[in-house]
Design a protein around this motif. Structure first.
Motif, PDB file in Angstrom:
ATOM      1  N   ALA A  43       0.828  -1.204   0.000  1.00  0.00           N
ATOM      2  CA  ALA A  43       0.000   0.000   0.000  1.00  0.00           C
ATOM      3  C   ALA A  43       0.861   1.253   0.000  1.00  0.00           C
ATOM      4  O   ALA A  43       0.597   2.217  -0.740  1.00  0.00           O
ATOM      5  N   LEU A  44       1.912   1.271   0.802  1.00  0.00           N
ATOM      6  CA  LEU A  44       2.782   2.440   0.876  1.00  0.00           C
ATOM      7  C   LEU A  44       3.534   2.655  -0.433  1.00  0.00           C
ATOM      8  O   LEU A  44       3.736   3.793  -0.862  1.00  0.00           O
ATOM      9  N   ILE A  45       3.947   1.572  -1.069  1.00  0.00           N
ATOM     10  CA  ILE A  45       4.601   1.708  -2.372  1.00  0.00           C
ATOM     11  C   ILE A  45       3.619   2.300  -3.381  1.00  0.00           C
ATOM     12  O   ILE A  45       3.973   3.174  -4.180  1.00  0.00           O
ATOM     13  N   THR A  46       2.371   1.859  -3.356  1.00  0.00           N
ATOM     14  CA  THR A  46       1.342   2.412  -4.228  1.00  0.00           C
ATOM     15  C   THR A  46       1.161   3.908  -3.990  1.00  0.00           C
ATOM     16  O   THR A  46       0.944   4.686  -4.927  1.00  0.00           O
ATOM     17  N   LEU A  47       1.307   4.320  -2.729  1.00  0.00           N
ATOM     18  CA  LEU A  47       1.145   5.735  -2.374  1.00  0.00           C
ATOM     19  C   LEU A  47       2.389   6.569  -2.671  1.00  0.00           C
ATOM     20  O   LEU A  47       2.395   7.779  -2.431  1.00  0.00           O
ATOM     21  N   GLY A  48       3.433   5.927  -3.183  1.00  0.00           N
ATOM     22  CA  GLY A  48       4.618   6.667  -3.589  1.00  0.00           C
ATOM     23  C   GLY A  48       5.816   6.528  -2.682  1.00  0.00           C
ATOM     24  O   GLY A  48       6.860   7.143  -2.939  1.00  0.00           O
TER      25      GLY A  48
END
Length: 291
Positions: A43-48
C-alpha cells in the motif's frame, strides 16, 4: 565468541556498501509481524513511498546486509558478543547508522520497524508513525505461532551449516530478531513467541502509544483499508482495492521460495563435505593400516 568467529570467516558475506540517503525517512510502521505488514508495504509503495522496507528484504535483497542487521541487534540487545565496550546500559543507534541499511527507503515496516521501533522513532523524529495492529489478539497470536514458528524447521537449521545465505537467514531471524524481540530463552523462538507472545505484543503497542505524540501516530489495522491511512499521510485514496498479501498460506509460499533458492546450493555443499570427509577418512584408514 564462536558465532562471531563463524560470521567473520566461514560464513562471511560479500562486501555490501553502506547505503546513502537521498530522500528523508517519512513513515515508520512499527507494529509486530503478522499484522498486515506486507499488505501495508504494498500500500505504501502504491502511495509513492518507494522503497518501503519489509522483513523479506533482509532475506532476498542483493547484496545481503544480514550481517549489519545482526550487528544492530547486538547493539540493542547486548547478546552473545565478545565486545564488552558496548555494555554501557543503553542503546543509541543514529540515523546515519540506520541509513547504512535503510538509506534507500522512505518507509519501513515489519521486522526492522518492530524490533527497532524506539530507536527508529528517535533517529527519524520527523517521520510519521503507524502502529499496525490486529484488534483480535487471539488471531494475531495463532498466526504468529503458526508462521513465525511453524514454518521454520530443523531442516532449515541443518541446511544453514552448508550455505552462507541460509546461515544468515537463520542467524538474523531465529537467533536475533525474533528471539530477542520475544525475549526467547536460549534463542528458542517457540518458547519466546508462543510463551511470551501475548504480553509482549500488548507491552510493545502500549510503549509506542506512550512514545509518540497522538498527532504523529496512527493506530491502524489492515481491515481499516485506505481511508484512515491516506488521511493520516495526506494522500489521495487510490481507486484500486487495498492489497491483501502474506496470509498464512502466502507466508508458507515465501518460505518455500526461499528454500528452493537456497536448498540446491546447501545440498550440493553438503554432498561435497560428505565426500571429502569420507574420502579423507578412507585415506587415513588406508595409511594407518599400511603402517
Amino acid at each position: 565468541m564462536f558465532w562471531e568467529f563463524l560470521e567473520r570467516t566461514v560464513f562471511r558475506l560479500p562486501y555490501a556498501p553502506p547505503r546513502v540517503r537521498k530522500e528523508p525517512m517519512q513513515v515508520l510502521c512499527v507494529g509486530f509481524p503478522r499484522t498486515g505488514t506486507e499488505s501495508l508495504q504494498q500500500a505504501l509503495i502504491t502511495l509513492g513511498y518507494d522503497h518501503t522496507h519489509h522483513g523479506w528484504d533482509i532475506l532476498f535483497e542483493q547484496p545481503l546486509y544480514s550481517d549489519k542487521w545482526v550487528n544492530l541487534a547486538r547493539r540493542k540487545f547486548k547478546v552473545r558478543t565478545s565486545d564488552r565496550s558496548i555494555l554501557d546500559g543503553d542503546c543509541k543507534i543514529t540515523a546515519a547508522e540506520f541509513d547504512e541499511v535503510l538509506g534507500h527507503c522512505t518507509a519501513v515496516t515489519d521486522a526492522a520497524g518492530s524490533v527497532f521501533a524506539a530507536e527508529l522513532i528517535e533517529a527519524y523524529p520527523d517521520a510519521k508513525v503507524v502502529l499496525n495492529i490486529r484488534r483480535d489478539e487471539d488471531a494475531w497470536y495463532q498466526s504468529a505461532c503458526k508462521t513465525l514458528v511453524g514454518e521454520i524447521s530443523t531442516v532449515h537449521y541443518i541446511l544453514s551449516w552448508f550455505s552462507t545465505e541460509v546461515f544468515w537467514a537463520w542467524h538474523v531471524y531465529q537467533r536475533f530478531l525474533w528471539a530477542c524481540l520475544f525475549q526467547a530463552p536460549d534463542s528458542d523462538r517457540r518458547r519466546g513467541i508462543c510463551g511470551n507472545g501475548r504480553w509482549i505484543y500488548r507491552e510493545h503497542n502500549n510503549k509506542i502509544r506512550g512514545l509518540v505524540p497522538k498527532e504523529k501516530l496512527l493506530e491502524w489495522s489492515v481491515e481499516d483499508g485506505w481511508e484512515p491511512l491516506c488521511k493520516f499521510l495526506g494522500k489521495e485514496v487510490p481507486a484500486e482495492e487495498f492489497p491483501h498479501a502474506n496470509t498464512q498460506s502466502g507466508f508458507k509460499g515465501r518460505v518455500d521460495d526461499m528454500m528452493k533458492l537456497w536448498a540446491r546450493k546447501s545440498i550440493r555443499n553438503m554432498m561435497i563435505t560428505f565426500a571429502v570427509v569420507v574420502g579423507g577418512g578412507a585415506i587415513i584408514y588406508k595409511f594407518s593400516k599400511a603402517a
